[in-house]
Design an enzyme around this catalytic site. Structure first.
Site, short mmCIF file in Angstrom:
data_model
loop_
_atom_site.label_atom_id
_atom_site.label_comp_id
_atom_site.label_asym_id
_atom_site.label_seq_id
_atom_site.Cartn_x
_atom_site.Cartn_y
_atom_site.Cartn_z
N CYS A 15 12.24 -2.95 -36.53
CA CYS A 15 10.81 -3.19 -36.74
C CYS A 15 10.56 -4.33 -37.71
O CYS A 15 9.42 -4.76 -37.88
CB CYS A 15 10.14 -1.92 -37.22
SG CYS A 15 9.97 -0.67 -35.92
N THR A 46 -8.77 1.17 -34.16
CA THR A 46 -8.37 1.86 -35.39
C THR A 46 -6.90 1.67 -35.74
O THR A 46 -6.37 2.38 -36.57
CB THR A 46 -8.68 3.37 -35.31
OG1 THR A 46 -8.08 3.92 -34.12
CG2 THR A 46 -10.19 3.61 -35.28
N ALA A 47 -6.24 0.69 -35.11
CA ALA A 47 -4.83 0.38 -35.40
C ALA A 47 -3.93 1.60 -35.27
O ALA A 47 -3.00 1.79 -36.06
CB ALA A 47 -4.69 -0.24 -36.79
N ASP A 66 7.31 0.10 -27.23
CA ASP A 66 7.93 -0.44 -28.45
C ASP A 66 9.33 -0.92 -28.10
O ASP A 66 10.08 -0.24 -27.40
CB ASP A 66 8.01 0.63 -29.53
CG ASP A 66 7.90 0.04 -30.93
OD1 ASP A 66 8.61 -0.95 -31.19
OD2 ASP A 66 7.14 0.55 -31.76
#
Length: 346
Positions: A15, A46-47, A66
């Site tokens: 990440c 809202t992330a 991801d």
């Protein structure tokens, strides 16, 4: 095969290779605004960790994706870490995964099929542990190896937990210790011990499956997972979503032992500095705070823990659930209060 080190092919691993939060905000702001359907319960505003679309009064779909470049050299471990990290977004919304699709990009002129196969095997092993199939995917030939998943899950619309759900007075808990990015920097420098590597793999391959259980505790108001933007960055997203101030107690933050020693010696990732440049104006540390403390709270966590906002009355039940699922109960690290959307660390 044993001589190939995957991290030599990546400019930033795990990440830590995410686009910096400030740059990402600018990019998202350029997306044309459209008419959003009423059944899109969670989008980009809202992330939050995943999108949520309501099918009916009892069922909603949770969708996320991801992927990243290698954070470790071992291909099987890389696959496990990437898959665990991807499924975390489903759990962080209170959902339960039902299937995954593989995202695969490999430099075919540099990596033999056996290495690529081990990456896929590692990811598939985590999906088996989560009780879901890898039902398909897509692969391309690229310059750097990347691997990850599309995660699809389900959730009761009434049990979705978003950043905006946090409430004034909520207690903040963290389910995993910090320091994964620091350990990865130590690995790249060749100074990480075998024990430190084992701790790194242990935590990055621990599924955040407890999130689905936490969503059924009425006192749990918000859940997010701590990944590439670091603890301060993801907590700030929660603060902005709920329009609250977070007050953290630094000495209560759980940290992997070897990571603490390394960061005190100046070991950190470049992503930590990029994170601070993006949101440091909204994070307050004591004036006399040492530099390593800033590095720790901005350290990018690959497959990090869940950050949970809950009522005082729910703390014991939350910690019991975390302990039952992963063997350790997590840590109380602070509280939310009325105020500007910022993180105050004491």
């Amino acid at each position: 095969m044993d001589q190939i080190k995957l991290t030599q092919f990546s400019h930033g691993g795990g990440c830590g290779c995410k686009i910096a939060p400030g740059v990402l905000s600018d990019l998202l702001a350029r997306m044309p605004a459209g008419v959003l359907p009423a059944d899109l319960l969670v989008g980009t505003d809202t992330a939050d960790d995943a999108a949520v679309y309501r099918l009916n009064d009892r069922q909603a779909v949770v969708a996320t994706t991801d992927f990243f470049t290698p954070i470790v050299d071992d291909p099987y471990d890389f696959g496990r870490i990437a898959a665990t990290n991807a499924l975390s977004d489903v759990y962080a919304m209170g959902g339960t995964p039902i299937m995954a699709l593989a995202i695969v990009g490999m430099p075919l002129d540099k990596l033999p099929p056996e290495v690529i196969g081990r990456i896929l095997e590692g990811g598939a092993s985590v999906c088996r542990e989560a009780g879901i199939p890898v039902a398909g995917g897509h692969s391309i030939d690229v310059l750097e190896p990347i691997y990850g998943l599309v995660g699809i899950g389900v959730v009761d619309p009434a049990r979705v937990r978003t950043n905006a759900g946090a409430r004034e007075g909520d207690v903040l808990l963290l389910s995993k210790p910090l320091g994964v990015g620091i350990l990865s920097a130590g690995l790249k420098k060749g100074i990480l011990t075998p024990a430190g590597y084992a701790e790194m793999v242990k935590w990055t391959t621990t599924l955040n499956r407890v999130g689905a259980r936490l969503a059924h505790i009425d006192g749990v108001h918000a859940i997010t997972d701590v990944t590439g933007f670091g603890l301060a960055g993801h907590l700030l997203e929660m603060c902005r979503g709920a329009n609250l101030e977070a007050r953290l107690e630094f000495d209560r933050l759980p940290v992997i032992d070897e990571a603490l020693h390394l960061v005190r010696d100046g070991v950190a990732t470049g992503a930590s500095s990029r994170n601070w440049a993006s949101y440091g104006a909204s994070v307050r540390l004591p004036p006399q705070a040492e530099e390593w403390k800033r590095k720790l709270v901005t350290d990018p966590q690959t497959s990090g823990g869940l950050l949970i906002a809950c009522a005082d009355s729910a703390v014991d039940e939350v910690q019991a659930a975390i302990a039952e699922v992963q063997g350790e109960s997590g840590a109380v690290i602070g509280r939310l209060a009325a105020g500007d959307a910022e993180v105050v660390i004491g």
